[in-house]
Design a protein around this motif. Structure first.
Motif, PDB file in Angstrom:
ATOM      1  N   PRO A  19       0.491  -4.642  -5.174  1.00  0.00           N
ATOM      2  CA  PRO A  19       0.599  -4.501  -3.717  1.00  0.00           C
ATOM      3  C   PRO A  19      -0.390  -5.430  -3.003  1.00  0.00           C
ATOM      4  O   PRO A  19      -1.521  -5.597  -3.471  1.00  0.00           O
ATOM      5  CB  PRO A  19       0.229  -3.038  -3.462  1.00  0.00           C
ATOM      6  N   VAL A  22      -4.677  -5.177  -2.424  1.00  0.00           N
ATOM      7  CA  VAL A  22      -5.364  -4.299  -3.371  1.00  0.00           C
ATOM      8  C   VAL A  22      -6.756  -4.891  -3.637  1.00  0.00           C
ATOM      9  O   VAL A  22      -6.925  -6.109  -3.674  1.00  0.00           O
ATOM     10  CB  VAL A  22      -4.513  -4.131  -4.663  1.00  0.00           C
ATOM     11  N   THR A  23      -7.764  -4.039  -3.728  1.00  0.00           N
ATOM     12  CA  THR A  23      -9.130  -4.558  -3.934  1.00  0.00           C
ATOM     13  C   THR A  23      -9.718  -4.009  -5.228  1.00  0.00           C
ATOM     14  O   THR A  23      -9.142  -3.103  -5.845  1.00  0.00           O
ATOM     15  CB  THR A  23     -10.062  -4.210  -2.750  1.00  0.00           C
ATOM     16  N   GLY A  25     -11.397  -2.129  -8.095  1.00  0.00           N
ATOM     17  CA  GLY A  25     -11.689  -0.715  -8.326  1.00  0.00           C
ATOM     18  C   GLY A  25     -10.591   0.226  -7.840  1.00  0.00           C
ATOM     19  O   GLY A  25     -10.623   1.409  -8.145  1.00  0.00           O
ATOM     20  N   GLN A  26      -9.602  -0.302  -7.090  1.00  0.00           N
ATOM     21  CA  GLN A  26      -8.523   0.569  -6.629  1.00  0.00           C
ATOM     22  C   GLN A  26      -7.541   0.820  -7.778  1.00  0.00           C
ATOM     23  O   GLN A  26      -7.532   0.101  -8.766  1.00  0.00           O
ATOM     24  CB  GLN A  26      -7.802  -0.059  -5.443  1.00  0.00           C
ATOM     25  N   GLN A  27      -6.714   1.860  -7.584  1.00  0.00           N
ATOM     26  CA  GLN A  27      -5.759   2.210  -8.636  1.00  0.00           C
ATOM     27  C   GLN A  27      -4.319   2.037  -8.153  1.00  0.00           C
ATOM     28  O   GLN A  27      -4.050   2.184  -6.968  1.00  0.00           O
ATOM     29  CB  GLN A  27      -5.959   3.665  -9.052  1.00  0.00           C
ATOM     30  N   ILE A  28      -3.447   1.741  -9.103  1.00  0.00           N
ATOM     31  CA  ILE A  28      -2.012   1.688  -8.805  1.00  0.00           C
ATOM     32  C   ILE A  28      -1.365   2.770  -9.676  1.00  0.00           C
ATOM     33  O   ILE A  28      -1.577   2.794 -10.888  1.00  0.00           O
ATOM     34  CB  ILE A  28      -1.421   0.308  -9.138  1.00  0.00           C
ATOM     35  N   ARG A  29      -0.623   3.653  -9.041  1.00  0.00           N
ATOM     36  CA  ARG A  29       0.005   4.743  -9.782  1.00  0.00           C
ATOM     37  C   ARG A  29       1.460   4.401 -10.066  1.00  0.00           C
ATOM     38  O   ARG A  29       2.219   4.086  -9.142  1.00  0.00           O
ATOM     39  CB  ARG A  29      -0.074   6.030  -8.959  1.00  0.00           C
ATOM     40  N   GLU A  49      -6.157   0.636 -13.188  1.00  0.00           N
ATOM     41  CA  GLU A  49      -7.354   0.394 -12.388  1.00  0.00           C
ATOM     42  C   GLU A  49      -7.493  -1.118 -12.234  1.00  0.00           C
ATOM     43  O   GLU A  49      -7.498  -1.843 -13.230  1.00  0.00           O
ATOM     44  CB  GLU A  49      -8.579   1.006 -13.066  1.00  0.00           C
ATOM     45  N   ARG A  63     -12.459  -6.110   1.242  1.00  0.00           N
ATOM     46  CA  ARG A  63     -11.369  -6.954   1.759  1.00  0.00           C
ATOM     47  C   ARG A  63     -11.877  -8.286   2.309  1.00  0.00           C
ATOM     48  O   ARG A  63     -11.090  -9.141   2.687  1.00  0.00           O
ATOM     49  CB  ARG A  63     -10.617  -6.214   2.870  1.00  0.00           C
TER      50      ARG A  63
ATOM     51  N   MET B  12      -0.141   2.313  -4.256  1.00  0.00           N
ATOM     52  CA  MET B  12      -1.520   1.852  -4.217  1.00  0.00           C
ATOM     53  C   MET B  12      -2.422   3.001  -3.772  1.00  0.00           C
ATOM     54  O   MET B  12      -2.175   3.627  -2.752  1.00  0.00           O
ATOM     55  CB  MET B  12      -1.659   0.669  -3.254  1.00  0.00           C
ATOM     56  N   LEU B  13      -3.433   3.285  -4.581  1.00  0.00           N
ATOM     57  CA  LEU B  13      -4.376   4.345  -4.219  1.00  0.00           C
ATOM     58  C   LEU B  13      -5.647   3.674  -3.721  1.00  0.00           C
ATOM     59  O   LEU B  13      -6.547   3.369  -4.494  1.00  0.00           O
ATOM     60  CB  LEU B  13      -4.660   5.230  -5.435  1.00  0.00           C
ATOM     61  N   ASP B  14      -5.681   3.401  -2.427  1.00  0.00           N
ATOM     62  CA  ASP B  14      -6.857   2.731  -1.877  1.00  0.00           C
ATOM     63  C   ASP B  14      -7.774   3.753  -1.227  1.00  0.00           C
ATOM     64  O   ASP B  14      -7.588   4.959  -1.381  1.00  0.00           O
ATOM     65  CB  ASP B  14      -6.456   1.613  -0.905  1.00  0.00           C
ATOM     66  N   GLU B  15      -8.764   3.275  -0.486  1.00  0.00           N
ATOM     67  CA  GLU B  15      -9.750   4.207   0.063  1.00  0.00           C
ATOM     68  C   GLU B  15      -9.158   5.118   1.132  1.00  0.00           C
ATOM     69  O   GLU B  15      -9.755   6.127   1.486  1.00  0.00           O
ATOM     70  CB  GLU B  15     -11.001   3.467   0.575  1.00  0.00           C
ATOM     71  N   ALA B  58      -9.249   8.753  -3.950  1.00  0.00           N
ATOM     72  CA  ALA B  58      -8.633   8.284  -5.202  1.00  0.00           C
ATOM     73  C   ALA B  58      -9.701   7.906  -6.229  1.00  0.00           C
ATOM     74  O   ALA B  58      -9.481   8.036  -7.432  1.00  0.00           O
ATOM     75  CB  ALA B  58      -7.716   7.101  -4.917  1.00  0.00           C
ATOM     76  N   SER B  59     -10.888   7.475  -5.759  1.00  0.00           N
ATOM     77  CA  SER B  59     -11.939   7.089  -6.699  1.00  0.00           C
ATOM     78  C   SER B  59     -12.409   8.277  -7.548  1.00  0.00           C
ATOM     79  O   SER B  59     -12.932   8.092  -8.648  1.00  0.00           O
ATOM     80  CB  SER B  59     -13.122   6.473  -5.946  1.00  0.00           C
ATOM     81  N   LEU B  61     -10.505  10.268  -9.055  1.00  0.00           N
ATOM     82  CA  LEU B  61      -9.653  10.313 -10.262  1.00  0.00           C
ATOM     83  C   LEU B  61     -10.349   9.595 -11.408  1.00  0.00           C
ATOM     84  O   LEU B  61     -10.337  10.055 -12.547  1.00  0.00           O
ATOM     85  CB  LEU B  61      -8.309   9.615 -10.003  1.00  0.00           C
ATOM     86  N   VAL B  62     -10.942   8.441 -11.082  1.00  0.00           N
ATOM     87  CA  VAL B  62     -11.605   7.637 -12.121  1.00  0.00           C
ATOM     88  C   VAL B  62     -12.796   8.411 -12.680  1.00  0.00           C
ATOM     89  O   VAL B  62     -12.995   8.479 -13.896  1.00  0.00           O
ATOM     90  CB  VAL B  62     -12.070   6.281 -11.521  1.00  0.00           C
ATOM     91  N   ARG B  65     -11.531  11.343 -14.864  1.00  0.00           N
ATOM     92  CA  ARG B  65     -11.049  10.896 -16.185  1.00  0.00           C
ATOM     93  C   ARG B  65     -12.210  10.543 -17.098  1.00  0.00           C
ATOM     94  O   ARG B  65     -12.215  10.886 -18.272  1.00  0.00           O
ATOM     95  CB  ARG B  65     -10.133   9.679 -16.009  1.00  0.00           C
TER      96      ARG B  65
END
Lengths: 156, 107
Positions: A19, A22-23, A25-29, A49, A63, B12-15, B58-59, B61-62, B65
């Protein structure tokens, strides 16, 4: 999981669209791409991650991106307009007259996309032209005609 | 079509992505009680007054885990986990800063 209860590890490769914006440390599910459920249950999700690899020109922080821009002494002194690479292509930027090395200029909204988008910071680095008789002659002329002590503030 | 030809679109799981406690447990496939334990030990921080209205960034989750791995594989207790995760994050931040400074010196 096999019928006798052993866990089988089968690597597989997926193609994933990243996407925009995306920066680090962010996650994509990825829904349903995780391990299969027990007893034929639905598969779990796969979480990726993201780690942003450093780029030759651009350094991302959140960003915002920073680019070190080499400029000639006269471009900095006179405040010329120079071409600056950005993530979206080259843009023209007018340097402030008398710009100095290490000065940070901001190109608003030219960083990574998002809500709000990041900014691009341009860090100025002044580089001298390659040594040549003509360049030497002009520097000699400046030395004679432009009184300047760059170390006046050191109090020596 | 071969599965490798298909391009998957992820979420996307952003802030800005805050997960309700139910969603958070479902993503991790864990029990709600375990999440409450993590909060009590200071491993993750929720938003909201009571467990049923908690949401997590979302952070978290990390961190959750990583907690599962530290507890299951190394037998670390939750107070130890919070300390380890804080130190790992601090180390990452410093590494990042060091990279940045080294790049500046190279130029």
């Amino acid at each position: 999981m096999t019928a006798d209860g052993h866990v089988l590890v089968k690597p597989r490769t997926l193609r994933v669209s990243i996407p925009a914006g995306v920066t680090d440390g962010q996650q994509i599910r990825l829904a349903g791409q995780g391990s299969p459920g027990i007893g034929g249950g639905p598969a779990g999700d796969l979480f990726l991650e993201v780690m942003i690899r450093s780029h030759r020109l651009f350094k991302a922080e959140g960003r915002d991106v920073t680019l070190t821009l080499p400029v000639a002494p006269w471009e900095a002194a006179l405040g010329e307009t120079v071409a600056v690479p950005t993530l979206g292509g080259s843009v023209d930027m007018k340097l402030p007259a008398g710009a100095h090395a290490g000065q940070k200029l901001r190109l608003r909204g030219r960083g990574l996309p998002g809500q709000p988008p990041g900014d691009q910071f341009v860090l100025l680095k002044i580089v001298l032209p390659p040594d040549s008789p003509r360049a030497r002659q002009l520097f000699e002329q400046m030395k004679r005609e432009v009184p300047f002590d760059p170390r006046a503030d050191l109090g020596q | 079509m071969n599965s490798i030809d298909r391009i998957l679109e992820g979420q996307m799981l952003d802030e800005s992505a805050w997960l309700e406690i139910g969603e958070f447990c479902a993503y991790l496939q864990v029990d709600r009680h375990w999440v409450v334990e993590l909060v009590d030990a200071g491993v993750i921080e929720p938003r909201g007054p009571a467990p049923e209205s908690w949401s997590f960034p979302a952070s978290a989750l990390v961190r959750a885990r990583a907690t599962a791995r530290l507890v299951d594989d190394l037998g670390v207790n939750l107070a130890g986990v919070a300390l380890i995760l804080d130190l790992i994050e601090e180390r990452r931040r410093l590494e990042h800063r060091l990279d940045e400074l080294e790049r500046l010196l190279e130029r």
